[in-house]
Write a protein that holds these residues in place. Structure first.
Motif, PDB file in Angstrom:
ATOM      1  N   SER A 160       0.839  -1.196   0.000  1.00  0.00           N
ATOM      2  CA  SER A 160       0.000   0.000   0.000  1.00  0.00           C
ATOM      3  C   SER A 160       0.879   1.253   0.000  1.00  0.00           C
ATOM      4  CB  SER A 160      -0.915   0.021   1.224  1.00  0.00           C
ATOM      5  OG  SER A 160      -0.175   0.202   2.392  1.00  0.00           O
ATOM      6  N   HIS A 209       5.620   8.482   7.505  1.00  0.00           N
ATOM      7  CA  HIS A 209       5.075   7.702   6.392  1.00  0.00           C
ATOM      8  C   HIS A 209       5.633   6.283   6.369  1.00  0.00           C
ATOM      9  CE1 HIS A 209       8.932   9.095   4.889  1.00  0.00           C
ATOM     10  NE2 HIS A 209       8.891   8.131   4.004  1.00  0.00           N
ATOM     11  N   ARG A 267      -4.204  10.238   8.097  1.00  0.00           N
ATOM     12  CA  ARG A 267      -5.418  10.909   7.632  1.00  0.00           C
ATOM     13  C   ARG A 267      -5.141  12.392   7.408  1.00  0.00           C
ATOM     14  NH1 ARG A 267      -7.290   6.984   5.516  1.00  0.00           N
ATOM     15  NH2 ARG A 267      -7.508   5.193   6.851  1.00  0.00           N
ATOM     16  N   ASP A 279      -0.980   6.033   3.281  1.00  0.00           N
ATOM     17  CA  ASP A 279      -2.349   5.566   3.490  1.00  0.00           C
ATOM     18  C   ASP A 279      -2.775   5.509   4.957  1.00  0.00           C
ATOM     19  OD1 ASP A 279      -3.383   5.398   0.988  1.00  0.00           O
ATOM     20  OD2 ASP A 279      -3.219   3.221   0.805  1.00  0.00           O
ATOM     21  N   HIS A 280      -1.849   5.320   5.875  1.00  0.00           N
ATOM     22  CA  HIS A 280      -2.228   5.192   7.285  1.00  0.00           C
ATOM     23  C   HIS A 280      -2.349   6.545   7.996  1.00  0.00           C
ATOM     24  CE1 HIS A 280       2.120   5.540   7.598  1.00  0.00           C
ATOM     25  NE2 HIS A 280       1.967   5.855   8.867  1.00  0.00           N
ATOM     26  N   ASP A 287     -10.061  11.238   4.673  1.00  0.00           N
ATOM     27  CA  ASP A 287      -9.331  10.571   3.594  1.00  0.00           C
ATOM     28  C   ASP A 287      -7.882  10.334   3.988  1.00  0.00           C
ATOM     29  OD1 ASP A 287     -11.418  10.350   1.804  1.00  0.00           O
ATOM     30  OD2 ASP A 287     -10.869  12.128   0.652  1.00  0.00           O
ATOM     31  N   PRO A 288      -7.279   9.292   3.424  1.00  0.00           N
ATOM     32  CA  PRO A 288      -5.847   9.096   3.654  1.00  0.00           C
ATOM     33  C   PRO A 288      -5.045  10.213   2.993  1.00  0.00           C
ATOM     34  CG  PRO A 288      -6.725   7.372   2.204  1.00  0.00           C
ATOM     35  CD  PRO A 288      -7.862   8.251   2.603  1.00  0.00           C
ATOM     36  N   GLN A 331      -2.364  12.485  -4.204  1.00  0.00           N
ATOM     37  CA  GLN A 331      -2.744  12.116  -5.576  1.00  0.00           C
ATOM     38  C   GLN A 331      -3.510  13.243  -6.260  1.00  0.00           C
ATOM     39  OE1 GLN A 331      -4.940   8.451  -4.799  1.00  0.00           O
ATOM     40  NE2 GLN A 331      -3.456   7.350  -6.067  1.00  0.00           N
ATOM     41  N   HIS A 369      -2.499   9.992   1.341  1.00  0.00           N
ATOM     42  CA  HIS A 369      -2.131   9.556  -0.010  1.00  0.00           C
ATOM     43  C   HIS A 369      -3.133  10.077  -1.044  1.00  0.00           C
ATOM     44  CE1 HIS A 369      -1.908   6.608  -3.370  1.00  0.00           C
ATOM     45  NE2 HIS A 369      -0.631   6.925  -3.251  1.00  0.00           N
ATOM     46  N   ARG A 370      -4.431  10.061  -0.705  1.00  0.00           N
ATOM     47  CA  ARG A 370      -5.472  10.556  -1.618  1.00  0.00           C
ATOM     48  C   ARG A 370      -5.282  12.051  -1.884  1.00  0.00           C
ATOM     49  NH1 ARG A 370      -8.070  10.725  -5.902  1.00  0.00           N
ATOM     50  NH2 ARG A 370     -10.146  11.564  -5.828  1.00  0.00           N
TER      51      ARG A 370
END
Length: 134
Positions: A2, A133, A9, A6-7, A88-89, A95, A91-92
């Protein structure tokens, strides 16, 4: 595997609160407020709505200055707003910033959908630099 962010927020590293102005606010006044409060983005609202109809970034102000013909209103220089949920994470958020070529996202409360803050590329960089991270 992953993505590394992602972990974490968005709510964990965003800036609480948001500076906003009406779409017809003079661009020079909004730019002055950005400088005074040392913020790089302002939410543009219209018709009394709390949801931003645009985002005016420091780059939008510079773009207007470089064009030579300064728009009279902040809404004329603003960009389309991009938002991410506080839940949302990270990572989102990263992106979205990369996909759309923006440095700031409006952060929305997951329950109400109202803007509650801003997250920037520097916020993402700070998390990355901290090693959180990993």
């Amino acid at each position: 595997m992953s993505p590394a962010l992602d972990h974490i927020r968005v709510r964990d590293c965003m800036h609480q609160g948001i500076l906003s102005c009406s779409e017809d606010a003079p661009l020079s006044e909004v730019a002055a407020a950005m400088a005074k409060h040392r913020v790089h983005a302002v939410a543009i609202t219209s018709g009394g709505s709390r949801r931003p109809g645009g985002v005016l970034s420091d780059l939008d102000v510079v773009r207007a200055a470089a064009a030579g013909a300064e728009p009279s209103a902040a809404g004329e220089a603003a960009s389309e707003p991009l938002a991410v949920s506080a839940d949302d994470p990270l990572h989102r958020a990263a992106q979205l910033m990369v996909e759309h070529g923006v440095a700031h996202l409006i952060v929305l409360d997951a329950a109400s959908g109202h803007p509650i803050g801003v997250i920037s590329t520097l916020d993402v960089a700070a998390v990355y630099a901290s090693g959180a991270h990993e």
